[in-house]
Motif scaffolding. Sequence first.
Motif, PDB file in Angstrom:
ATOM      1  N   PHE A  29      35.431 -12.485  -1.578  1.00 22.37           N
ATOM      2  CA  PHE A  29      35.890 -13.617  -2.376  1.00 22.37           C
ATOM      3  C   PHE A  29      35.117 -13.765  -3.687  1.00 22.37           C
ATOM      4  O   PHE A  29      35.656 -14.274  -4.673  1.00 22.37           O
ATOM      5  CB  PHE A  29      35.896 -14.907  -1.556  1.00 22.37           C
ATOM      6  N   ILE A  30      33.883 -13.304  -3.732  1.00 20.96           N
ATOM      7  CA  ILE A  30      33.171 -13.262  -5.010  1.00 20.96           C
ATOM      8  C   ILE A  30      33.863 -12.262  -5.937  1.00 20.96           C
ATOM      9  O   ILE A  30      34.117 -12.556  -7.113  1.00 20.96           O
ATOM     10  CB  ILE A  30      31.680 -12.897  -4.808  1.00 20.96           C
ATOM     11  N   LEU A  31      34.200 -11.086  -5.404  1.00 18.89           N
ATOM     12  CA  LEU A  31      34.907 -10.077  -6.194  1.00 18.89           C
ATOM     13  C   LEU A  31      36.279 -10.585  -6.626  1.00 18.89           C
ATOM     14  O   LEU A  31      36.679 -10.407  -7.792  1.00 18.89           O
ATOM     15  CB  LEU A  31      35.047  -8.781  -5.382  1.00 18.89           C
ATOM     16  N   LEU A  32      36.991 -11.247  -5.725  1.00 17.71           N
ATOM     17  CA  LEU A  32      38.296 -11.811  -6.068  1.00 17.71           C
ATOM     18  C   LEU A  32      38.168 -12.859  -7.172  1.00 17.71           C
ATOM     19  O   LEU A  32      38.993 -12.908  -8.088  1.00 17.71           O
ATOM     20  CB  LEU A  32      38.967 -12.411  -4.834  1.00 17.71           C
ATOM     21  N   ALA A  33      37.132 -13.687  -7.108  1.00 19.50           N
ATOM     22  CA  ALA A  33      36.925 -14.713  -8.138  1.00 19.50           C
ATOM     23  C   ALA A  33      36.671 -14.071  -9.500  1.00 19.50           C
ATOM     24  O   ALA A  33      37.246 -14.490 -10.510  1.00 19.50           O
ATOM     25  CB  ALA A  33      35.769 -15.625  -7.747  1.00 19.50           C
ATOM     26  N   SER A  52      30.894 -12.492   7.943  1.00 17.08           N
ATOM     27  CA  SER A  52      30.722 -13.514   6.906  1.00 17.08           C
ATOM     28  C   SER A  52      30.250 -12.913   5.596  1.00 17.08           C
ATOM     29  O   SER A  52      30.694 -13.332   4.518  1.00 17.08           O
ATOM     30  CB  SER A  52      29.727 -14.577   7.373  1.00 17.08           C
ATOM     31  N   THR A  53      29.376 -11.932   5.657  1.00 14.83           N
ATOM     32  CA  THR A  53      28.885 -11.284   4.443  1.00 14.83           C
ATOM     33  C   THR A  53      30.006 -10.529   3.729  1.00 14.83           C
ATOM     34  O   THR A  53      30.158 -10.636   2.509  1.00 14.83           O
ATOM     35  CB  THR A  53      27.728 -10.318   4.781  1.00 14.83           C
ATOM     36  N   VAL A  54      30.802  -9.782   4.496  1.00 15.64           N
ATOM     37  CA  VAL A  54      31.913  -9.032   3.893  1.00 15.64           C
ATOM     38  C   VAL A  54      32.934  -9.987   3.264  1.00 15.64           C
ATOM     39  O   VAL A  54      33.401  -9.762   2.144  1.00 15.64           O
ATOM     40  CB  VAL A  54      32.572  -8.110   4.941  1.00 15.64           C
ATOM     41  N   VAL A  55      33.259 -11.068   3.969  1.00 10.82           N
ATOM     42  CA  VAL A  55      34.222 -12.040   3.437  1.00 10.82           C
ATOM     43  C   VAL A  55      33.656 -12.702   2.179  1.00 10.82           C
ATOM     44  O   VAL A  55      34.374 -12.879   1.186  1.00 10.82           O
ATOM     45  CB  VAL A  55      34.597 -13.084   4.512  1.00 10.82           C
ATOM     46  N   LEU A  56      32.382 -13.055   2.190  1.00 10.02           N
ATOM     47  CA  LEU A  56      31.745 -13.656   1.015  1.00 10.02           C
ATOM     48  C   LEU A  56      31.822 -12.708  -0.182  1.00 10.02           C
ATOM     49  O   LEU A  56      32.218 -13.117  -1.279  1.00 10.02           O
ATOM     50  CB  LEU A  56      30.291 -14.011   1.319  1.00 10.02           C
ATOM     51  N   LEU A  57      31.469 -11.440   0.030  1.00 11.72           N
ATOM     52  CA  LEU A  57      31.516 -10.464  -1.061  1.00 11.72           C
ATOM     53  C   LEU A  57      32.938 -10.264  -1.571  1.00 11.72           C
ATOM     54  O   LEU A  57      33.173 -10.152  -2.784  1.00 11.72           O
ATOM     55  CB  LEU A  57      30.915  -9.135  -0.606  1.00 11.72           C
ATOM     56  N   ILE A  81      36.237 -20.830  -1.695  1.00 13.35           N
ATOM     57  CA  ILE A  81      36.113 -20.141  -0.406  1.00 13.35           C
ATOM     58  C   ILE A  81      34.777 -19.414  -0.337  1.00 13.35           C
ATOM     59  O   ILE A  81      34.115 -19.416   0.708  1.00 13.35           O
ATOM     60  CB  ILE A  81      37.285 -19.172  -0.180  1.00 13.35           C
ATOM     61  N   ALA A  82      34.344 -18.803  -1.429  1.00 14.85           N
ATOM     62  CA  ALA A  82      33.048 -18.120  -1.439  1.00 14.85           C
ATOM     63  C   ALA A  82      31.913 -19.107  -1.160  1.00 14.85           C
ATOM     64  O   ALA A  82      30.979 -18.794  -0.409  1.00 14.85           O
ATOM     65  CB  ALA A  82      32.829 -17.408  -2.774  1.00 14.85           C
ATOM     66  N   TRP A 105      43.984 -20.895 -11.246  1.00 16.83           N
ATOM     67  CA  TRP A 105      43.640 -21.482  -9.953  1.00 16.83           C
ATOM     68  C   TRP A 105      43.081 -20.467  -8.968  1.00 16.83           C
ATOM     69  O   TRP A 105      42.337 -20.837  -8.067  1.00 16.83           O
ATOM     70  CB  TRP A 105      44.851 -22.201  -9.364  1.00 16.83           C
ATOM     71  N   MET A 106      43.414 -19.198  -9.121  1.00 12.84           N
ATOM     72  CA  MET A 106      42.921 -18.184  -8.190  1.00 12.84           C
ATOM     73  C   MET A 106      41.392 -18.054  -8.234  1.00 12.84           C
ATOM     74  O   MET A 106      40.745 -18.087  -7.192  1.00 12.84           O
ATOM     75  CB  MET A 106      43.600 -16.842  -8.452  1.00 12.84           C
ATOM     76  N   PRO A 107      40.753 -17.914  -9.415  1.00 10.30           N
ATOM     77  CA  PRO A 107      39.288 -17.841  -9.390  1.00 10.30           C
ATOM     78  C   PRO A 107      38.634 -19.139  -8.921  1.00 10.30           C
ATOM     79  O   PRO A 107      37.584 -19.104  -8.269  1.00 10.30           O
ATOM     80  CB  PRO A 107      38.905 -17.512 -10.842  1.00 10.30           C
ATOM     81  N   ILE A 108      39.261 -20.269  -9.212  1.00  8.27           N
ATOM     82  CA  ILE A 108      38.703 -21.547  -8.758  1.00  8.27           C
ATOM     83  C   ILE A 108      38.723 -21.619  -7.233  1.00  8.27           C
ATOM     84  O   ILE A 108      37.719 -21.949  -6.593  1.00  8.27           O
ATOM     85  CB  ILE A 108      39.473 -22.728  -9.385  1.00  8.27           C
ATOM     86  N   LEU A 109      39.860 -21.282  -6.645  1.00 11.33           N
ATOM     87  CA  LEU A 109      39.980 -21.353  -5.182  1.00 11.33           C
ATOM     88  C   LEU A 109      39.190 -20.251  -4.499  1.00 11.33           C
ATOM     89  O   LEU A 109      38.615 -20.468  -3.421  1.00 11.33           O
ATOM     90  CB  LEU A 109      41.454 -21.303  -4.782  1.00 11.33           C
ATOM     91  N   ALA A 110      39.121 -19.063  -5.094  1.00 12.33           N
ATOM     92  CA  ALA A 110      38.304 -17.984  -4.521  1.00 12.33           C
ATOM     93  C   ALA A 110      36.824 -18.373  -4.547  1.00 12.33           C
ATOM     94  O   ALA A 110      36.081 -18.084  -3.603  1.00 12.33           O
ATOM     95  CB  ALA A 110      38.536 -16.683  -5.276  1.00 12.33           C
ATOM     96  N   THR A 111      36.398 -19.056  -5.606  1.00 10.57           N
ATOM     97  CA  THR A 111      35.015 -19.533  -5.673  1.00 10.57           C
ATOM     98  C   THR A 111      34.763 -20.599  -4.614  1.00 10.57           C
ATOM     99  O   THR A 111      33.697 -20.612  -3.985  1.00 10.57           O
ATOM    100  CB  THR A 111      34.712 -20.093  -7.082  1.00 10.57           C
TER     101      THR A 111
END
Length: 176
Positions: free
Chosen positions: A118-122, A111-116, A160-161, A152-158
């Motif tokens: 998607f934050i980076l992706l956003a 969960s931590t890796v996925v969170l990081l 998911i984050a 829309w990519m940063p919105i959706l990545a946020t």
Amino acid sequence: MAIPEAHPDEPIEPILPEVPEPPVRVPLKIEDWVSVLILACLALITFGNVIVRYLTDGSFAWTEEISVFLLIVLTMTAGATAFVRNQHIRIELIADGGSPQRQRRLALISSTVVLLFFILLAVLSARMAYDDYSYGDTSPAIGVPNWWYSVWMPILATAIALRMAGMLRRLLRGQA
């Protein structure tokens, strides 16, 4: 060999057992309905393109551009619910094997890796959307500004984050 008859009084057993929804503040139905609507739009666009191609030997150039955009949004919305419902791609032998302590530790790391991620992706996709906006790039088929798609990519990545942050919070509290 005879096929057994179904009796209307007997309940039909589901193939897969029902899994309870995870405890979330924002209902997962939002992403579910967005995914369904996008899939319906994709089907209609593709069907329309097939009909036009069959009748005229030509195709709508804009359909591929819209379809690619909708597929990205569909992937992100469905991905958000997959992570929260724990239905994402993983190696279950490793993730679900071992002691409960080991499973919890792996879930926290995951969960931590996925969170990081998607934050980076956003952050990076927000930079890309800003560049599209500031340089005035337009799409090849329709000619609309590219930032209409890339915003829309940063919105959706946020989104998911935030879902992953909630999941990580529940894991840390021992609720998941």
